[in-house]
Design a protein around this motif. Structure first.
Motif, PDB file in Angstrom:
ATOM      1  N   HIS A  29       0.722  -1.404   0.119  1.00 18.23           N
ATOM      2  CA  HIS A  29       0.008   0.038  -0.169  1.00 18.23           C
ATOM      3  C   HIS A  29       1.071   1.414  -0.056  1.00 18.23           C
ATOM      4  CE1 HIS A  29      -4.334   0.926   1.426  1.00 18.23           C
ATOM      5  NE2 HIS A  29      -4.092   1.806   0.560  1.00 18.23           N
ATOM      6  N   GLN A  85     -14.162   1.471  -1.397  1.00 17.91           N
ATOM      7  CA  GLN A  85     -12.987   0.856  -0.507  1.00 17.91           C
ATOM      8  C   GLN A  85     -11.772   0.528  -1.428  1.00 17.91           C
ATOM      9  OE1 GLN A  85     -13.278  -2.585   2.079  1.00 17.91           O
ATOM     10  NE2 GLN A  85     -12.284  -1.680   3.607  1.00 17.91           N
ATOM     11  N   CYS A  86     -10.541   0.933  -1.100  1.00 16.99           N
ATOM     12  CA  CYS A  86      -9.215   0.389  -1.984  1.00 16.99           C
ATOM     13  C   CYS A  86      -9.260  -1.328  -1.686  1.00 16.99           C
ATOM     14  CB  CYS A  86      -8.164   1.169  -1.299  1.00 16.99           C
ATOM     15  SG  CYS A  86      -6.540   0.488  -1.860  1.00 16.99           S
ATOM     16  N   THR A 129      -6.682  -1.741   1.419  1.00 19.53           N
ATOM     17  CA  THR A 129      -7.457  -1.787   2.603  1.00 19.53           C
ATOM     18  C   THR A 129      -8.260  -2.560   3.035  1.00 19.53           C
ATOM     19  OG1 THR A 129      -7.127   0.713   2.323  1.00 19.53           O
ATOM     20  CG2 THR A 129      -8.788  -0.294   4.099  1.00 19.53           C
ATOM     21  N   GLU A 184      -6.062  -5.730   3.957  1.00 23.51           N
ATOM     22  CA  GLU A 184      -5.438  -5.518   5.131  1.00 23.51           C
ATOM     23  C   GLU A 184      -6.654  -5.928   6.295  1.00 23.51           C
ATOM     24  OE1 GLU A 184      -3.040  -2.751   8.118  1.00 23.51           O
ATOM     25  OE2 GLU A 184      -3.325  -2.098   6.030  1.00 23.51           O
ATOM     26  N   ASN A 185      -7.766  -5.403   6.020  1.00 24.76           N
ATOM     27  CA  ASN A 185      -8.923  -5.541   7.007  1.00 24.76           C
ATOM     28  C   ASN A 185      -9.063  -7.190   7.009  1.00 24.76           C
ATOM     29  OD1 ASN A 185      -9.288  -3.101   7.806  1.00 24.76           O
ATOM     30  ND2 ASN A 185     -10.776  -2.565   6.229  1.00 24.76           N
ATOM     31  N   ASP A 215     -11.324  -3.594  11.741  1.00 22.13           N
ATOM     32  CA  ASP A 215     -11.127  -2.751  10.537  1.00 22.13           C
ATOM     33  C   ASP A 215     -10.143  -1.636  11.080  1.00 22.13           C
ATOM     34  OD1 ASP A 215     -12.638  -4.659   9.146  1.00 22.13           O
ATOM     35  OD2 ASP A 215     -14.416  -2.901   8.831  1.00 22.13           O
ATOM     36  N   LEU A 216      -9.586  -1.142  10.040  1.00 23.98           N
ATOM     37  CA  LEU A 216      -8.470  -0.073  10.042  1.00 23.98           C
ATOM     38  C   LEU A 216      -9.360   1.105  10.582  1.00 23.98           C
ATOM     39  CD1 LEU A 216      -6.102  -0.206   7.227  1.00 23.98           C
ATOM     40  CD2 LEU A 216      -5.474  -0.168   9.490  1.00 23.98           C
ATOM     41  N   GLY A 259      -9.584   3.752   7.731  1.00 21.60           N
ATOM     42  CA  GLY A 259      -9.009   3.580   6.626  1.00 21.60           C
ATOM     43  C   GLY A 259      -7.539   3.468   6.428  1.00 21.60           C
ATOM     44  N   PHE A 260      -6.666   3.359   5.681  1.00 19.28           N
ATOM     45  CA  PHE A 260      -5.480   3.225   5.521  1.00 19.28           C
ATOM     46  C   PHE A 260      -4.720   4.735   5.892  1.00 19.28           C
ATOM     47  CE2 PHE A 260      -1.273   3.642   3.540  1.00 19.28           C
ATOM     48  CZ  PHE A 260      -0.752   2.266   4.197  1.00 19.28           C
ATOM     49  N   TYR A 305      -5.309   5.973   9.373  1.00 24.49           N
ATOM     50  CA  TYR A 305      -4.722   4.995  10.460  1.00 24.49           C
ATOM     51  C   TYR A 305      -3.232   5.360  10.130  1.00 24.49           C
ATOM     52  CZ  TYR A 305      -4.014   1.054  13.415  1.00 24.49           C
ATOM     53  OH  TYR A 305      -3.208   0.582  14.434  1.00 24.49           O
TER      54      TYR A 305
END
Length: 127
Positions: free
Chosen positions: A13, A53-54, A57, A60-61, A71-72, A75-76, A79
């Motif tokens: 990312h 949503q990417c 992301t 990663e979630n 979840d983050l 978002g990325f 965070y």
């Protein structure tokens, strides 16, 4: 394993974000990179202005859920970047600088491309 994959996703990312911000400069050397960069840049803008949503992301979630983490939060970018790497108060300035860098990189890529095509590929020998 999920922890490792989450860390790899974060690294990918970050590389993707660097490519979005600076990838136009790679087109100075490799002009065809510009097409990939345009896609990434448009995707980056779309993810930030639309409720999409990417995929990084989301990945990663997914790996965070495998570790019983949520979840983050936010978002990325929120965070990992906001208020840690870049203060929120500077985000408008960062956006303007990023846009200026992208425009500069594309002008430079175009000028280098044009120079390559204006230069004759063979030289005439005299005498």
């Amino acid at each position: 394993m999920a922890h490792f994959l989450a860390d790899v996703t974060v690294a990918v990312h970050i590389i993707a974000l660097l490519f979005i911000g600076l990838g136009g400069f790679l087109a100075w050397r490799w002009p065809k990179v510009a097409f990939v960069h345009i896609f990434f840049a448009l995707w980056g803008v779309l993810v930030n202005i639309a409720p999409i949503q990417c995929p990084l992301t989301a990945a990663e979630n997914y790996f965070r859920h495998q570790q019983n983490l949520g979840d983050l939060p936010g978002g990325f970018n929120a965070y990992y970047l906001y208020d840690t790497v870049v203060p929120r108060s500077l985000l408008p300035a960062v956006a303007v600088i990023a846009l200026a860098l992208m425009i500069f990189s594309y002008i430079g890529a175009y000028l280098r491309w044009r120079h390559r095509h204006d230069t004759p590929t063979h030289r005439v020998r005299l005498g």
